[in-house]
Design an enzyme around this catalytic site. Structure first.
Site, PDB file in Angstrom:
ATOM      1  N   GLU A  49       0.739  -1.131  -0.050  1.00  0.00           N
ATOM      2  CA  GLU A  49       0.117  -0.483  -0.088  1.00  0.00           C
ATOM      3  C   GLU A  49       0.849   1.415   0.272  1.00  0.00           C
ATOM      4  O   GLU A  49       0.090   1.982   0.608  1.00  0.00           O
ATOM      5  CB  GLU A  49      -1.024   0.366   1.369  1.00  0.00           C
ATOM      6  CG  GLU A  49      -2.002  -1.403   0.653  1.00  0.00           C
ATOM      7  CD  GLU A  49      -3.411  -0.254   2.082  1.00  0.00           C
ATOM      8  OE1 GLU A  49      -3.399   0.395   2.357  1.00  0.00           O
ATOM      9  OE2 GLU A  49      -4.284  -1.639   1.980  1.00  0.00           O
ATOM     10  N   HIS A 272      -1.814  -1.159  10.194  1.00  0.00           N
ATOM     11  CA  HIS A 272      -1.839  -2.242  10.205  1.00  0.00           C
ATOM     12  C   HIS A 272      -0.439  -2.116  11.016  1.00  0.00           C
ATOM     13  O   HIS A 272       0.259  -1.072  10.968  1.00  0.00           O
ATOM     14  CB  HIS A 272      -1.711  -2.637   8.785  1.00  0.00           C
ATOM     15  CG  HIS A 272      -2.436  -3.409   8.594  1.00  0.00           C
ATOM     16  ND1 HIS A 272      -2.798  -4.681   7.739  1.00  0.00           N
ATOM     17  CD2 HIS A 272      -4.088  -2.852   7.902  1.00  0.00           C
ATOM     18  CE1 HIS A 272      -3.821  -4.330   6.850  1.00  0.00           C
ATOM     19  NE2 HIS A 272      -4.451  -3.562   6.944  1.00  0.00           N
TER      20      HIS A 272
END
Length: 409
Positions: A49, A272
């Protein structure tokens, strides 16, 4: 005889959640990630990402002194988001884009535009050839009604096949990434059974971090708390998996995760938690040991369950293809009726235009637009059906071969 020295490899894996214009405090966090990596001095960094090549350039400039070798994988409309930083020379790279990856009309999810893929880099350290894989599979969004499960299972199958067929010349295989699957989900079991990869969390001699190794936790200020309500501790969807292919032994000495905000900061690195593994690799004499063959019953179960999910997805895709085809046919008939009415009016067959000219043109434009949209959807779902059919056939053949070997045992 003197034992060969042990090679230590420190690996960092993180889904950076660096979506331009959408991710909170993105630029600040990207710089924070870069500063931390430069300070910690890992051997290998696997990131997901990193959607903006500008962010990759920032990281590359920040990390250039300690990670002189890097690669950014490009795919899809906005990119794969995958990149690798290494202290050791990168000898080769390759990108494989998954055949199925959600739907272009699901704009609120956007996975289709990312071109979800698996990237491969080959490095050589002290004569040991490492195949390093980094990937990011389709997100789940809703566990109770997971419309993307068949696509994610297909991705797990393709990932397993890609690793299996490209790692034969390697000494050590390492996979890191956001797999968007819980440890006992069918996709993870399929991937591990097909490849023989071992889970660093399960194998680690020492662990430090979030309870149960979770990487998406409620305490993170960027996570969506409602999505984690069924899981009070969080979920583990980010992994470091590994295995030795030839005359080598690999063990995970230590595994750590980050636990919320970065040291001295009021924000975490991402939504995360990062996964950090210390692996020990050493050469050993070839001795008979467990092989993939001993795991064939588990592999057969995983393939059979995955095939069931693919068949469910195939039925749904066929219904979507039929609905879009019917819509295209209706739009075409409406367009033909309008064309006939227009030609009749021009030829004097009708007393007059039944609709005002502007309304007639607008209706014709809507019919043409509906025809193009429905035809595009029909083509897309036709491709989806073929990809699911192909994967189901591959699984059927693999299952037949497995059952044949099990029956002969």
């Amino acid at each position: 005889m003197e034992e060969d020295p042990t090679l230590q490899l420190r690996v960092f894996d993180l889904n950076c959640w660096a979506i331009r214009y959408l991710s909170k405090r993105r630029q600040e966090r990207v710089q924070l990630i870069g500063d931390t990596l430069r300070r910690e001095g890992f051997d290998l960094v696997l990131l997901q990402e990193v959607w903006s090549e500008g962010d990759y350039s920032v990281l590359k400039e920040t990390l250039g002194s300690c990670y002189p070798f890097s690669h950014y994988f490009r795919s899809g409309v906005i990119g794969s988001g995958l990149c690798v930083f290494s202290r050791f020379p990168i000898l080769d790279t390759f990108l494989y884009q998954y055949s199925l990856n959600g739907y272009p009309y699901m704009l609120q999810h956007g996975d289709w535009f990312c071109g979800k893929s698996v990237g491969l880099v080959v490095i050589k350290i002290s004569g040991i050839v490492f195949n390093i894989y980094v990937t990011h599979l389709h997100a789940e969004y809703c566990r109770e009604k997971d419309a993307y499960l068949p696509h994610r299972v297909v991705q797990a199958w393709e990932l397993a096949q890609f690793i299996r067929h490209t790692s034969k010349a390697a000494d050590v295989v390492l996979l890191g990434g956001d797999l968007n699957m819980h440890p006992e989900d069918v996709g993870i079991r399929l991937l591990r059974a097909c490849t023989g990869l071992r889970d660093a969390f399960a194998e680690a001699q020492r662990f430090e971090g979030c309870e149960a190794g979770c990487t998406l936790v409620p305490d993170n200020c960027f996570t969506v708390k409602t999505e984690l309500q069924p899981f009070p501790l969080g979920i583990r969807i980010d992994y470091i998996l590994y295995k030795a292919v030839s005359d080598f032994a690999v063990k995970c000495e230590e595994l750590r995760t980050t636990t919320g905000t970065a040291p001295g900061k009021d924000i975490p690195y991402s939504d995360h938690e990062a996964v950090m593994a210390t692996l020990h690799v050493r050469r050993q004499s070839r001795t008979p040991g467990p092989t993939l063959g001993t795991a064939e019953p588990a592999l057969a179960d995983a393939v059979n369950e995955a095939r069931t999910e693919v068949r469910v997805g195939l039925q749904a895709a066929r219904r979507r293809r039929y609905a879009s085809g019917r819509m295209a046919l209706l739009a075409l008939l409406l367009l033909l009726l309008q064309a006939a009415a227009g030609l009749g009016s021009l030829a004097g067959w009708a007393a007059g235009q039944p609709l005002p000219k502007l309304s007639f043109c607008l209706l014709a434009s809507l019919a043409a637009g509906a025809l193009l949209l429905a035809a595009g959807l029909h083509l897309f779902h036709t491709r989806e059906v073929k990809m699911l059919q192909g994967t189901e056939e591959e699984m059927r053949l693999a299952l037949r071969a497995l059952q044949g070997r099990l029956g002969a045992a």
